[in-house]
Motif scaffolding. Structure first.
Motif, PDB file in Angstrom:
ATOM      1  N   SER A 148       0.730  -1.204   0.155  1.00 55.78           N
ATOM      2  CA  SER A 148      -0.048   0.250  -0.046  1.00 55.78           C
ATOM      3  C   SER A 148       1.272   1.259   0.218  1.00 55.78           C
ATOM      4  N   GLY A 149       2.115   1.430   0.405  1.00 51.20           N
ATOM      5  CA  GLY A 149       2.908   2.073   0.290  1.00 51.20           C
ATOM      6  C   GLY A 149       3.630   2.412   1.501  1.00 51.20           C
ATOM      7  N   GLN A 150       2.485   2.267   2.480  1.00 54.24           N
ATOM      8  CA  GLN A 150       2.629   2.874   3.704  1.00 54.24           C
ATOM      9  C   GLN A 150       4.209   3.227   4.890  1.00 54.24           C
ATOM     10  N   ILE A 151       5.155   1.719   4.095  1.00 56.50           N
ATOM     11  CA  ILE A 151       6.458   1.288   4.437  1.00 56.50           C
ATOM     12  C   ILE A 151       7.511   1.451   3.215  1.00 56.50           C
ATOM     13  N   GLN A 152       8.170   1.366   3.213  1.00 53.69           N
ATOM     14  CA  GLN A 152       9.284   1.387   2.151  1.00 53.69           C
ATOM     15  C   GLN A 152       9.774   0.300   2.099  1.00 53.69           C
ATOM     16  N   ILE A 153      10.611  -0.587   3.273  1.00 53.75           N
ATOM     17  CA  ILE A 153      11.579  -0.752   3.476  1.00 53.75           C
ATOM     18  C   ILE A 153      10.838  -2.158   4.366  1.00 53.75           C
ATOM     19  N   ALA A 154      10.944  -3.515   4.898  1.00 55.72           N
ATOM     20  CA  ALA A 154       9.943  -4.283   5.939  1.00 55.72           C
ATOM     21  C   ALA A 154      10.950  -5.047   6.258  1.00 55.72           C
ATOM     22  N   VAL A 155      11.429  -5.533   7.513  1.00 60.81           N
ATOM     23  CA  VAL A 155      12.819  -6.687   7.846  1.00 60.81           C
ATOM     24  C   VAL A 155      12.398  -7.499   8.621  1.00 60.81           C
ATOM     25  N   GLY A 156      11.964  -8.584   8.492  1.00 59.78           N
ATOM     26  CA  GLY A 156      11.083  -9.302   9.175  1.00 59.78           C
ATOM     27  C   GLY A 156      11.148 -11.071   8.526  1.00 59.78           C
ATOM     28  N   TYR A 157      10.316 -11.925   8.827  1.00 62.95           N
ATOM     29  CA  TYR A 157      10.853 -13.668   8.298  1.00 62.95           C
ATOM     30  C   TYR A 157       8.866 -13.343   7.295  1.00 62.95           C
ATOM     31  N   PHE A 158       8.989 -14.554   6.129  1.00 61.25           N
ATOM     32  CA  PHE A 158       7.854 -14.291   5.458  1.00 61.25           C
ATOM     33  C   PHE A 158       7.991 -15.442   4.883  1.00 61.25           C
ATOM     34  N   TYR A 167      13.214  -9.847  -1.817  1.00 56.49           N
ATOM     35  CA  TYR A 167      12.993  -9.999  -0.759  1.00 56.49           C
ATOM     36  C   TYR A 167      14.763 -10.670  -1.363  1.00 56.49           C
ATOM     37  N   ALA A 168      15.410 -10.050  -0.250  1.00 59.64           N
ATOM     38  CA  ALA A 168      16.783 -10.402   0.095  1.00 59.64           C
ATOM     39  C   ALA A 168      16.934 -10.895   1.515  1.00 59.64           C
ATOM     40  N   PRO A 169      17.678 -11.627   2.226  1.00 56.43           N
ATOM     41  CA  PRO A 169      18.552 -12.748   3.363  1.00 56.43           C
ATOM     42  C   PRO A 169      18.694 -11.674   3.792  1.00 56.43           C
ATOM     43  N   LEU A 170      18.788 -11.285   5.293  1.00 55.24           N
ATOM     44  CA  LEU A 170      19.237 -10.644   6.027  1.00 55.24           C
ATOM     45  C   LEU A 170      20.180 -11.572   6.832  1.00 55.24           C
ATOM     46  N   PHE A 171      19.206 -12.143   7.819  1.00 54.14           N
ATOM     47  CA  PHE A 171      19.966 -13.092   8.665  1.00 54.14           C
ATOM     48  C   PHE A 171      18.907 -14.030   9.372  1.00 54.14           C
ATOM     49  N   THR A 276      11.770  -4.361   0.343  1.00 59.70           N
ATOM     50  CA  THR A 276      11.101  -3.770  -0.205  1.00 59.70           C
ATOM     51  C   THR A 276      10.318  -3.302  -1.903  1.00 59.70           C
ATOM     52  N   GLN A 277       9.019  -2.897  -1.923  1.00 54.23           N
ATOM     53  CA  GLN A 277       8.211  -2.995  -3.373  1.00 54.23           C
ATOM     54  C   GLN A 277       9.466  -2.985  -4.650  1.00 54.23           C
ATOM     55  N   ALA A 278       9.361  -3.618  -5.599  1.00 53.46           N
ATOM     56  CA  ALA A 278      10.744  -3.760  -6.840  1.00 53.46           C
ATOM     57  C   ALA A 278      10.853  -3.037  -7.334  1.00 53.46           C
ATOM     58  N   ARG A 279      10.232  -1.673  -7.783  1.00 52.48           N
ATOM     59  CA  ARG A 279      10.449  -0.118  -8.084  1.00 52.48           C
ATOM     60  C   ARG A 279      11.274   0.616  -6.651  1.00 52.48           C
ATOM     61  N   GLY A 280      10.675  -0.315  -5.675  1.00 52.15           N
ATOM     62  CA  GLY A 280      11.087   1.132  -4.397  1.00 52.15           C
ATOM     63  C   GLY A 280      12.826   1.370  -4.376  1.00 52.15           C
ATOM     64  N   ARG A 281      13.182   0.956  -5.172  1.00 54.13           N
ATOM     65  CA  ARG A 281      14.903   0.555  -5.447  1.00 54.13           C
ATOM     66  C   ARG A 281      16.017   1.339  -6.008  1.00 54.13           C
ATOM     67  N   PRO A 284      16.122   6.793  -4.628  1.00 48.58           N
ATOM     68  CA  PRO A 284      17.713   6.782  -3.422  1.00 48.58           C
ATOM     69  C   PRO A 284      17.258   6.708  -2.352  1.00 48.58           C
ATOM     70  N   ILE A 285      16.351   7.347  -1.403  1.00 49.54           N
ATOM     71  CA  ILE A 285      16.656   7.314   0.441  1.00 49.54           C
ATOM     72  C   ILE A 285      16.761   5.428   0.714  1.00 49.54           C
ATOM     73  N   VAL A 286      15.553   5.257  -0.311  1.00 49.69           N
ATOM     74  CA  VAL A 286      15.724   3.961   0.076  1.00 49.69           C
ATOM     75  C   VAL A 286      17.113   2.724  -0.354  1.00 49.69           C
ATOM     76  N   THR A 287      17.827   3.228  -1.669  1.00 46.78           N
ATOM     77  CA  THR A 287      18.714   2.559  -1.886  1.00 46.78           C
ATOM     78  C   THR A 287      19.999   3.852  -0.905  1.00 46.78           C
ATOM     79  N   ALA A 288      20.214   4.268  -0.622  1.00 42.03           N
ATOM     80  CA  ALA A 288      21.380   4.890   0.066  1.00 42.03           C
ATOM     81  C   ALA A 288      21.348   3.598   1.613  1.00 42.03           C
ATOM     82  N   PHE A 289      20.040   3.714   2.228  1.00 40.17           N
ATOM     83  CA  PHE A 289      19.489   3.006   3.524  1.00 40.17           C
ATOM     84  C   PHE A 289      19.699   1.390   3.152  1.00 40.17           C
ATOM     85  N   LEU A 290      19.579   0.696   2.144  1.00 42.18           N
ATOM     86  CA  LEU A 290      19.717  -0.798   2.419  1.00 42.18           C
ATOM     87  C   LEU A 290      21.367  -0.993   1.239  1.00 42.18           C
TER      88      LEU A 290
END
Length: 304
Positions: A148-158, A167-171, A276-281, A284-290
């Protein structure tokens, strides 16, 4: 009906939002620092300018009308846009300007939360003027808020993959089967095998975890919960067995309230992803934080 918005309209809308957030006119008096009659008059003026009633107020209490509910959501979006515009105007010379909304799943390991904090610290070293907004939600809610665009980045298990999300593995997080102090297996815990524990009652998550092999038959799953705190209560009752993250259960184990059934066998790994959303990358803010989040999770930063 409102035509072009005036300063008066904006002030009246802010009053309305404050009243709704407070849950009524009497409580909003403290927030707005004005008396109840003034607030009532301001709400009436706004309704007159709109041409419809926003809320019911009186002896029966405060309640939004259906139009009031929709107007409240529109008002929030209006002032979010105003705040965004103001921030961008003030920081025109910065490279990264805007808001970054991040969603997290609750009770991640302390070491991983420290890495997220490290990523935030690194991001703050950039040429930026970004407002962070962080919320804690269930995995399903995180995906919904991403879509829905309410958040740009999520961290969790899905447990499933939405085609429009990346989806990119983190830990990884280790989950272990436990019993409570009052359970018949408590004194025998530590080296129990799967066949022994399968016949007891289990507490399970309401959502599937693809990494786990079911440790019992579905008929023995007699309790369900949508978060680990609730699962822990069921296990602590001494009636149910269940899986918990090792880091979450450790304090209970040290107090003698929980015991691992067999940490060498009855365990599994859950992979946490940054989503992230596929287009979210392209943001530039999302890209930098990732970039900063990925750097924080590099092996060189592993303190374990």
């Amino acid at each position: 009906m409102l035509g072009s918005l005036t300063d008066l309209d904006l002030r009246l809308i802010r009053v309305f939002l404050a009243v709704v957030d407070a849950g009524g006119i009497s409580v909003a008096q403290t927030t707005l620092n004005v008396g109840q009659p003034t607030i009532s008059t301001q709400l009436s003026t706004l309704e007159t300018r709109l041409g419809y009633r926003l809320c019911e107020r009186g002896r029966s209490g405060f309640r939004l009308t259906s139009r009031g509910e929709r107007f409240y959501e529109l008002g929030k979006k209006l002032f979010e846009a105003v705040d965004e515009f103001s921030s961008n105007a003030r920081n025109m010379d910065r490279k990264l300007v805007g808001t970054l909304n991040i969603g997290l799943i609750g009770h991640t390991p302390v070491s991983q939360n420290a890495r997220i904090s490290q990523a935030i610290a690194s991001f703050r070293e950039r040429d930026e003027a970004v407002r962070f907004s962080i919320s804690v939600r269930s995995p399903g809610e995180l995906e919904e808020h991403l879509l829905s665009g309410q958040i740009q980045i999520a961290v969790g298990y899905f447990w499933h993959r939405v085609p429009t999300l990346d989806y990119a593995p983190l830990f990884s997080e280790q989950q272990i089967a436990y019993c409570g102090r009052g359970h018949p297996l408590f004194e025998r815990s530590g080296r129990l095998d799967a066949s022994t524990v399968a016949d007891f009652e289990w507490a399970w998550r309401t959502y599937p975890l693809p990494e786990v092999q079911l440790s019992t038959t579905p008929g023995k799953v007699t309790a369900q919960a949508d978060n680990m705190e609730a699962v822990s209560l069921l296990i602590l009752s001494g009636h149910h067995l269940g899986y918990l993250p090792r880091h979450f259960a450790d304090p209970y184990v040290k107090q003698g309230l929980l015991a691992a059934l067999n940490p060498e066998v009855l365990r599994y790994e859950v992979t946490f992803h940054v989503v992230t959303q596929a287009r979210g990358r392209q943001n530039p803010i999302v890209t930098a934080f990732l970039e900063d989040l990925t750097t924080a999770h590099l092996p060189a930063n592993d303190e374990s």
